[in-house]
Motif scaffolding. Structure first.
Motif, PDB file in Angstrom:
ATOM      1  N   VAL A  22      69.331  25.457  60.427  1.00 27.26           N
ATOM      2  CA  VAL A  22      68.749  24.919  59.231  1.00 27.26           C
ATOM      3  C   VAL A  22      70.106  23.835  58.817  1.00 27.26           C
ATOM      4  CG1 VAL A  22      68.776  25.359  56.819  1.00 27.26           C
ATOM      5  CG2 VAL A  22      67.868  27.114  58.534  1.00 27.26           C
ATOM      6  N   THR A  23      69.961  22.790  58.664  1.00 28.20           N
ATOM      7  CA  THR A  23      71.012  21.744  58.512  1.00 28.20           C
ATOM      8  C   THR A  23      70.706  21.141  57.071  1.00 28.20           C
ATOM      9  OG1 THR A  23      69.664  19.995  59.490  1.00 28.20           O
ATOM     10  CG2 THR A  23      71.141  21.113  60.841  1.00 28.20           C
ATOM     11  N   ASP A  24      69.604  21.318  56.402  1.00 25.77           N
ATOM     12  CA  ASP A  24      69.396  21.049  54.954  1.00 25.77           C
ATOM     13  C   ASP A  24      68.441  21.967  54.268  1.00 25.77           C
ATOM     14  OD1 ASP A  24      69.678  19.735  52.665  1.00 25.77           O
ATOM     15  OD2 ASP A  24      68.472  17.779  53.535  1.00 25.77           O
ATOM     16  N   GLY A  25      68.893  22.465  53.117  1.00 27.35           N
ATOM     17  CA  GLY A  25      68.202  23.491  52.396  1.00 27.35           C
ATOM     18  C   GLY A  25      68.738  24.447  51.460  1.00 27.35           C
ATOM     19  N   PRO A  26      68.347  25.520  51.278  1.00 26.00           N
ATOM     20  CA  PRO A  26      69.192  26.369  50.140  1.00 26.00           C
ATOM     21  C   PRO A  26      70.530  26.823  50.843  1.00 26.00           C
ATOM     22  CG  PRO A  26      66.776  26.972  50.327  1.00 26.00           C
ATOM     23  CD  PRO A  26      67.053  25.906  51.436  1.00 26.00           C
ATOM     24  N   ALA A  27      71.389  26.770  50.037  1.00 28.45           N
ATOM     25  CA  ALA A  27      72.737  27.122  50.373  1.00 28.45           C
ATOM     26  C   ALA A  27      72.927  28.437  51.205  1.00 28.45           C
ATOM     27  CB  ALA A  27      74.008  27.328  49.368  1.00 28.45           C
ATOM     28  N   GLU A  28      72.070  29.573  50.858  1.00 23.40           N
ATOM     29  CA  GLU A  28      71.972  30.667  51.679  1.00 23.40           C
ATOM     30  C   GLU A  28      71.492  30.763  52.850  1.00 23.40           C
ATOM     31  OE1 GLU A  28      68.421  30.875  48.939  1.00 23.40           O
ATOM     32  OE2 GLU A  28      70.374  30.119  49.065  1.00 23.40           O
ATOM     33  N   ARG A  69      63.503  18.440  74.819  1.00 21.67           N
ATOM     34  CA  ARG A  69      64.058  17.407  73.729  1.00 21.67           C
ATOM     35  C   ARG A  69      65.050  18.188  72.613  1.00 21.67           C
ATOM     36  NH1 ARG A  69      60.119  16.328  69.857  1.00 21.67           N
ATOM     37  NH2 ARG A  69      61.383  14.607  69.244  1.00 21.67           N
ATOM     38  N   THR A  70      65.833  17.284  72.067  1.00 22.48           N
ATOM     39  CA  THR A  70      66.980  17.626  70.862  1.00 22.48           C
ATOM     40  C   THR A  70      66.412  16.764  69.998  1.00 22.48           C
ATOM     41  OG1 THR A  70      68.546  18.693  72.521  1.00 22.48           O
ATOM     42  CG2 THR A  70      69.199  17.697  70.066  1.00 22.48           C
ATOM     43  N   ALA A  71      66.144  17.363  68.712  1.00 19.29           N
ATOM     44  CA  ALA A  71      65.514  16.506  67.506  1.00 19.29           C
ATOM     45  C   ALA A  71      65.489  17.280  66.308  1.00 19.29           C
ATOM     46  CB  ALA A  71      64.251  16.027  67.772  1.00 19.29           C
ATOM     47  N   THR A  72      65.630  16.727  65.232  1.00 17.43           N
ATOM     48  CA  THR A  72      65.320  17.288  64.003  1.00 17.43           C
ATOM     49  C   THR A  72      64.000  17.680  63.635  1.00 17.43           C
ATOM     50  OG1 THR A  72      65.291  15.281  62.803  1.00 17.43           O
ATOM     51  CG2 THR A  72      67.394  16.166  62.848  1.00 17.43           C
ATOM     52  N   LEU A  73      63.767  18.701  62.774  1.00 13.68           N
ATOM     53  CA  LEU A  73      62.433  19.229  62.495  1.00 13.68           C
ATOM     54  C   LEU A  73      62.343  19.310  60.966  1.00 13.68           C
ATOM     55  CD1 LEU A  73      59.596  20.766  62.946  1.00 13.68           C
ATOM     56  CD2 LEU A  73      61.033  22.860  63.439  1.00 13.68           C
ATOM     57  N   GLU A  74      61.359  18.853  60.166  1.00 13.46           N
ATOM     58  CA  GLU A  74      61.399  19.182  58.884  1.00 13.46           C
ATOM     59  C   GLU A  74      60.010  20.180  58.656  1.00 13.46           C
ATOM     60  OE1 GLU A  74      61.044  15.565  56.903  1.00 13.46           O
ATOM     61  OE2 GLU A  74      63.103  15.137  57.232  1.00 13.46           O
ATOM     62  N   ILE A  75      59.893  21.481  57.817  1.00 15.42           N
ATOM     63  CA  ILE A  75      59.190  22.220  57.759  1.00 15.42           C
ATOM     64  C   ILE A  75      59.259  22.914  56.404  1.00 15.42           C
ATOM     65  CG2 ILE A  75      60.620  24.207  58.815  1.00 15.42           C
ATOM     66  CD1 ILE A  75      57.717  25.128  60.120  1.00 15.42           C
ATOM     67  N   GLY A  76      58.356  23.236  55.916  1.00 15.87           N
ATOM     68  CA  GLY A  76      58.199  24.212  54.498  1.00 15.87           C
ATOM     69  C   GLY A  76      58.765  25.439  54.743  1.00 15.87           C
ATOM     70  N   ALA A  77      59.794  25.904  53.654  1.00 17.28           N
ATOM     71  CA  ALA A  77      60.612  27.283  53.743  1.00 17.28           C
ATOM     72  C   ALA A  77      59.518  28.430  53.904  1.00 17.28           C
ATOM     73  CB  ALA A  77      61.416  27.379  52.318  1.00 17.28           C
ATOM     74  N   LEU A  82      62.675  22.234  54.429  1.00 12.02           N
ATOM     75  CA  LEU A  82      63.789  22.634  55.218  1.00 12.02           C
ATOM     76  C   LEU A  82      63.987  21.491  56.250  1.00 12.02           C
ATOM     77  CD1 LEU A  82      63.695  26.498  55.604  1.00 12.02           C
ATOM     78  CD2 LEU A  82      64.956  25.359  54.042  1.00 12.02           C
ATOM     79  N   THR A  83      65.297  21.225  56.766  1.00  9.64           N
ATOM     80  CA  THR A  83      65.486  20.496  57.667  1.00  9.64           C
ATOM     81  C   THR A  83      66.244  21.338  59.006  1.00  9.64           C
ATOM     82  OG1 THR A  83      65.518  18.583  56.453  1.00  9.64           O
ATOM     83  CG2 THR A  83      66.514  18.336  58.611  1.00  9.64           C
TER      84      THR A  83
END
Length: 383
Positions: free
Chosen positions: A130-136, A176-184, A193-194
């Protein structure tokens, strides 16, 4: 992170505490791609790179801070016209860097340990963080293997781990190495979440047919580019370890027969240096039907025309012939085996990265292309 897996795995085996900074996103021109990492241990030893030097000092300090407080942080570095001495990228791009502490007492250390061990051992595996989302949830990791099994937890909704594992496995299959965006909640809706998914797969294959002096030079360049290099020739007097000490394997067999029996994939490159019709035609007839990354054949333009005529006669289609890089390599004016090997390698890289092969001086084409990217790690690297 997986691009420095061998070194980090040694640190794990030695019981060292360390922090790892990983490029998780880029915008514009940037020296390193997502997955590139720099790590710092508790003694201050640093390995890897995230920017080629521009922001290494600042990232080093962030790693030291993470070792002290155990916090995961996401930091953005860009270019600043306002302050000539500001820490940033001189190339004008922007990179986001995730800094994670991996101490002996860190809750997620076992996931990192398993991932680094797999990558260092040449096993295919992917790590989703997780690179972007809730702090926890920041920095939480999931290790995904080729059979779909996964270890660890992202700490969110019960369906999140399963959904991310499915997506990560698909990326791993493609290397592949890439980012993924998905709901929590594990779906495409809900709180977003990213994640960065890093894939580590065994080194791609380079198969060099023809045990000649040009092949010896190409083997050295292939190893430099992190390929697993095989030399194949039907003549045992030439296909020897003494002539090709840097090759990973040497095969004495008819080229087409060996190609029929060995494993290839979408990253494999085939370099045909025999320029002898009795070897080339049956070999290329098969090679041009395989879903490999590159097929190149050595020979003069006259040889190329004669070879194409023979290939058409055995049923190779015009569409299949368009895949053949012949005469092999880019026009560098190469003369020596080493120069020729460089021209072949340059063409392979251009094909892999979507480059044009033209000089960058005076050109208006981008320096970095958004073409298919090799995975990080043992393996090779990102995009």
């Amino acid at each position: 992170m997986l691009d420095i897996a061998e070194e980090l795995n040694r640190w794990v085996e030695q019981g060292r505490d360390f922090a790892v900074a990983t490029v998780v996103a880029t915008n514009g021109s940037s020296p390193r791609q997502p997955g590139a990492a720099l790590a710092v241990d508790s003694d201050g030893t640093a390995i890897g790179s995230v920017s080629g030097g521009c922001v290494e000092g600042a990232v080093y300090e962030l790693c030291q801070q993470a070792l002290q407080d155990g916090e995961t942080v996401l930091e953005r570095f860009g270019y600043s016209d306002e302050d000539a001495f500001a820490v940033g990228l001189t190339c004008g791009g922007v990179i986001d860097i995730l800094v994670t502490s991996v101490r002996v007492d860190s809750p997620g250390r076992e996931v990192f340990t398993a991932a680094l061990s797999a990558a260092a051992g040449g096993e295919a595996a992917a790590v989703a963080r997780v690179t972007d989302g809730p702090a926890e949830l920041m920095g939480r990791a999931l290790l995904v293997r080729t059979d779909g099994a996964y270890e660890g937890s992202l700490g969110g909704h019960p369906e999140l781990d399963r959904a991310v594992a499915d997506e990560a496995r698909a990326m791993l299959d493609a290397g592949r190495t890439a980012t993924l965006e998905i709901g929590a909640d594990g779906r495409l809706c809900g709180r977003p979440l990213t994640l960065l998914v890093e894939s580590s797969v065994p080194a791609p294959r380079m198969i060099v047919f023809g045990a000649i002096d040009f092949a010896a030079a190409l083997v050295r360049v292939g190893k430099f580019l992190n390929y697993h290099v095989t030399v194949c020739d039907a003549r045992p007097v030439f296909a020897t370890e003494a002539r090709f000490p840097e090759a990973d394997e040497i095969v004495v067999d008819w080229p087409h027969r060996y190609l029929e029996s060995t494993a290839t994939d979408g990253r494999t490159v085939l370099c045909v240096l025999t320029h002898d019709a009795k070897f080339d035609v049956p070999l290329l007839e098969l090679a041009l039907k395989l879903p490999v990354a590159y097929v190149g054949a050595m020979g003069s333009r006259r040889t190329h025309q004669d070879r194409n005529k023979r290939l058409r006669e055995v049923g190779v289609t015009e569409l299949e012939l368009t895949r053949l890089r012949s005469p092999i390599g880019l026009d560098l004016g190469a003369r020596t085996p080493e120069e020729t090997a460089l021209s072949i390698a340059a063409e392979i890289v251009a094909a892999r990265r979507g480059g044009t092969g033209v000089s960058l001086t005076g050109a208006h084409t981008p320096i970095h292309h958004e073409g298919p990217r090799e995975p990080a790690g043992r393996i090779g690297s990102v995009a």
